[in-house]
Write a protein that holds these residues in place. Structure first.
Motif, short mmCIF file in Angstrom:
data_model
loop_
_atom_site.label_atom_id
_atom_site.label_comp_id
_atom_site.label_asym_id
_atom_site.label_seq_id
_atom_site.Cartn_x
_atom_site.Cartn_y
_atom_site.Cartn_z
N VAL A 24 -7.18 -8.27 -5.57
CA VAL A 24 -5.93 -7.70 -6.07
C VAL A 24 -4.74 -8.57 -5.67
CG1 VAL A 24 -4.35 -5.72 -5.89
CG2 VAL A 24 -6.83 -5.34 -5.96
N GLY A 25 -3.88 -8.84 -6.66
CA GLY A 25 -2.61 -9.50 -6.40
C GLY A 25 -1.50 -8.54 -6.75
N MET A 26 -0.68 -8.18 -5.79
CA MET A 26 0.34 -7.12 -5.94
C MET A 26 1.71 -7.77 -6.01
SD MET A 26 0.75 -3.68 -5.78
CE MET A 26 2.24 -3.41 -6.75
N LEU A 27 2.44 -7.52 -7.11
CA LEU A 27 3.83 -8.00 -7.19
C LEU A 27 4.74 -6.83 -6.88
CD1 LEU A 27 6.06 -10.01 -7.90
CD2 LEU A 27 5.77 -9.39 -10.32
N ASN A 38 -1.44 1.74 -0.86
CA ASN A 38 -2.06 2.92 -0.24
C ASN A 38 -3.28 3.35 -1.05
OD1 ASN A 38 -2.13 5.48 1.41
ND2 ASN A 38 -1.61 6.37 -0.56
N ALA A 39 -3.13 3.33 -2.38
CA ALA A 39 -4.24 3.76 -3.25
C ALA A 39 -5.40 2.77 -3.17
CB ALA A 39 -3.75 3.90 -4.67
N PHE A 40 -5.12 1.48 -3.20
CA PHE A 40 -6.19 0.48 -3.11
C PHE A 40 -7.00 0.67 -1.83
CE2 PHE A 40 -5.58 -1.84 -6.84
CZ PHE A 40 -4.29 -2.28 -7.02
N LYS A 41 -6.31 0.97 -0.73
CA LYS A 41 -7.00 1.09 0.56
C LYS A 41 -7.79 2.39 0.67
CE LYS A 41 -4.77 -0.47 4.23
NZ LYS A 41 -5.38 -1.78 4.58
N LYS A 42 -7.27 3.45 0.09
CA LYS A 42 -7.89 4.78 0.23
C LYS A 42 -9.06 4.95 -0.75
CE LYS A 42 -5.14 7.91 1.64
NZ LYS A 42 -4.09 8.93 1.83
N LEU A 43 -8.96 4.26 -1.88
CA LEU A 43 -9.90 4.47 -2.99
C LEU A 43 -11.36 4.33 -2.60
CD1 LEU A 43 -9.40 3.04 -6.54
CD2 LEU A 43 -11.56 2.67 -5.40
N PRO A 44 -11.77 3.22 -1.91
CA PRO A 44 -13.21 3.01 -1.74
C PRO A 44 -13.90 4.07 -0.89
CG PRO A 44 -11.96 1.26 -0.66
CD PRO A 44 -10.98 2.08 -1.40
N LYS A 55 -10.06 -5.73 -3.00
CA LYS A 55 -9.84 -6.65 -1.88
C LYS A 55 -8.38 -7.06 -1.94
CE LYS A 55 -11.73 -10.75 -2.09
NZ LYS A 55 -12.75 -11.82 -2.12
N LEU A 56 -7.60 -6.74 -0.90
CA LEU A 56 -6.16 -7.03 -0.91
C LEU A 56 -5.95 -8.51 -0.65
CD1 LEU A 56 -4.68 -3.89 0.86
CD2 LEU A 56 -5.37 -4.23 -1.52
N VAL A 57 -5.95 -9.29 -1.73
CA VAL A 57 -5.86 -10.75 -1.59
C VAL A 57 -4.44 -11.17 -1.24
CG1 VAL A 57 -5.98 -12.91 -2.88
CG2 VAL A 57 -7.79 -11.20 -3.13
N ALA A 58 -3.45 -10.74 -2.06
CA ALA A 58 -2.08 -11.21 -1.83
C ALA A 58 -1.04 -10.24 -2.37
CB ALA A 58 -1.88 -12.58 -2.49
N GLU A 72 1.33 -7.76 6.28
CA GLU A 72 0.75 -7.35 7.57
C GLU A 72 0.53 -5.84 7.60
OE1 GLU A 72 2.90 -10.98 10.11
OE2 GLU A 72 3.67 -8.92 10.20
N ARG A 73 1.49 -5.08 7.07
CA ARG A 73 1.42 -3.62 7.11
C ARG A 73 0.22 -3.09 6.32
NH1 ARG A 73 6.30 0.47 5.13
NH2 ARG A 73 5.15 2.44 5.31
N TYR A 74 0.00 -3.68 5.12
CA TYR A 74 -1.05 -3.14 4.26
C TYR A 74 -2.37 -3.90 4.39
CZ TYR A 74 3.07 -0.89 2.29
OH TYR A 74 4.24 -0.19 2.14
N GLY A 75 -2.30 -5.11 4.96
CA GLY A 75 -3.54 -5.84 5.15
C GLY A 75 -3.89 -6.80 4.04
N TYR A 76 -2.87 -7.36 3.39
CA TYR A 76 -3.13 -8.40 2.38
C TYR A 76 -3.47 -9.69 3.12
CZ TYR A 76 -1.47 -5.41 -1.38
OH TYR A 76 -1.35 -4.37 -2.26
N GLN A 77 -4.41 -10.48 2.55
CA GLN A 77 -4.86 -11.71 3.22
C GLN A 77 -3.72 -12.74 3.29
OE1 GLN A 77 -8.18 -12.96 0.85
NE2 GLN A 77 -9.57 -11.38 1.60
N ARG A 78 -2.88 -12.78 2.24
CA ARG A 78 -1.77 -13.73 2.24
C ARG A 78 -0.60 -13.17 1.43
NH1 ARG A 78 -6.48 -15.89 0.44
NH2 ARG A 78 -6.79 -16.06 -1.83
#
Ligand code: SOE
Length: 397
Positions: A24-27, A38-44, A55-58, A72-78
């Motif tokens: 996932v790439g979040m703008l 929050n939804a991406f993390k709770k969903l699985p 997968k929280l890529v960026a 850092e807060r949500y856990g994106y790789q970059r």
């Protein structure tokens, strides 16, 4: 016998099955960046077993410090401060556009050209013409595309759609919807924010709140044929970041009549000047066999009235607590009566899109895709045109 101790690899929910990961790439890192992350993390682990594991890529945003903090807060790789760099990242398979309305079109079109699936916040675009270009890009690219009309994913609203679909209301006579908020009234002392700037937002309450109840009009009743509207801007200018007063060029509120192709007659109204109304997205559908009423501030409830209900002396609207295991999505959460909230609609919505991606299913009709986003923009443009001309305007896709 020694205690049997089992060890589970820390792969998380994927360990239970063969759900693929989707990068996932979040703008955007503000309100929608928070709601979607929050939804991406709770969903699985709540829509379990997951159809896919995000997968929280960026994450991407203009302000490097704020974007880094969000990563850092949500856990994106970059993190990135340029959306083009985000879309050049091959690990990003799903582009989630949660930016302001003026950053919907170009990034989504580039993402489509790069073969990325897309979730774009509502409204899809500032105008129908801009939305048309986005629809053309995703159609040509053959990627999955969705617009975050998240209220389609409230269990009570999905139940309303299913009851109407089953013919339980018979012929639909009326759709009556209001979306009332208060947060830019004088007592909030809100300055010149992007949501009152036509160049960025496209419109005011119309595209921000009206878009939702117009989408629900299409989701529950059908296609509008003609609209007639009026708009008002109650505070004509606001102080911008430099301290200068700047003219507000969008509507603070609108009211519209809607004539549907199937003969139903409707009204839609949205404002951010309804003192006391916090997120009052409410509709009523009146049909030949009964009525349904919903209020977002009581989102676990659906009020129903059935014509001919017996015994007559107890006839009247009654309230369904939409939290039973047999109600939409509720078996994923808690036992009946242990209600859910606004955030959970994003979990349902994103899960629906991941299912469409992994199993090559259509997003529509239960999710909103870019066709829905384009048609919504056409209707919003027609409402704005009618308010400008003072005449009824035909809706032509
Ligand atoms: C602001 O009006 C807002 O955040 C909208 O943009 C959202 O779409 C709505 O769900 C809540 O209010």
């Amino acid at each position: 016998m020694s205690d049997q101790v089992g060890f589970v690899t820390m792969a998380g929910p994927k360990a239970q099955g063969h759900a693929p990961e989707i990068g996932v790439g979040m703008l955007g890192y503000a309100f929608m960046g928070k709601a979607h992350s929050n939804a991406f993390k709770k969903l699985p682990y709540m829509m379990y077993p997951p159809v896919a594991v995000p997968k929280l890529v960026a994450i991407c945003g203009r302000d490097e410090q704020a974007t880094r903090a969000a990563a850092e807060r949500y856990g994106y790789q970059r993190y990135y401060t340029d959306w083009r760099a985000l879309l050049d990242d091959d690990a990003v398979q799903l582009f989630d556009n949660g930016g302001p309305n003026d950053t919907h079109a170009e990034p989504c079109i580039v993402a489509a050209h790069k073969g990325k699936h897309i979730l774009c916040e509502k409204p899809l675009a500032r105008t129908a013409q801009e939305a048309a270009g986005m629809l053309e890009a995703v159609t040509k690219a053959g990627v999955k595309h969705a617009v975050a009309f998240n209220y389609r994913f409230v269990p009570a609203i999905r139940l309303a759609r299913e009851l109407i679909e089953q013919g339980r209301l018979g012929q639909i006579y009326h759709y009556r919807a209001v979306y009332l908020q208060e947060w830019i009234m004088p007592h909030y002392k809100m300055g010149y924010i992007w949501r009152v700037d036509k160049r960025i937002a496209g419109s005011g309450a119309l595209g921000d709140l009206g878009a939702h109840i117009i989408d629900l009009a299409r989701f529950l009743v059908g296609e509008p044929r003609r609209v007639s509207a009026a708009t008002q801007t109650f505070i004509p200018e606001r102080r911008d970041g430099s301290g200068a007063m700047k003219k507000v060029d969008v509507d603070d509120a609108f009211v519209a009549t809607v004539e549907f192709e199937n003969g139903a007659l409707g009204s839609v109204e949205a404002t951010r000047f309804a003192a006391g109304r916090k997120n009052f997205n409410s509709f009523e559908v009146n049909g030949e066999k009964g009525s349904l009423h919903f209020n977002m501030e009581r989102l676990n409830e659906l009020e129903v009235f059935w014509v001919g209900e017996e015994p007559k002396e107890t006839q009247g609207f009654h309230q369904i607590n939409v939290s039973e295991s047999y109600h939409p999505w509720c078996s994923n959460w808690w036992p009946q009566g242990h209600i859910i909230g606004w955030e959970h609609t994003f979990v349902h919505e994103i899960n629906h899109l991941l299912d469409a991606i992994v199993n090559d299913k259509p997003v529509a009709p239960y999710g909103a895709d870019f066709v829905d986003g384009y048609r919504n923009a056409v209707i919003c443009d027609a409402i704005a045109q009618s308010a400008l001309d003072g005449r009824r305007v035909e809706v032509k896709y």
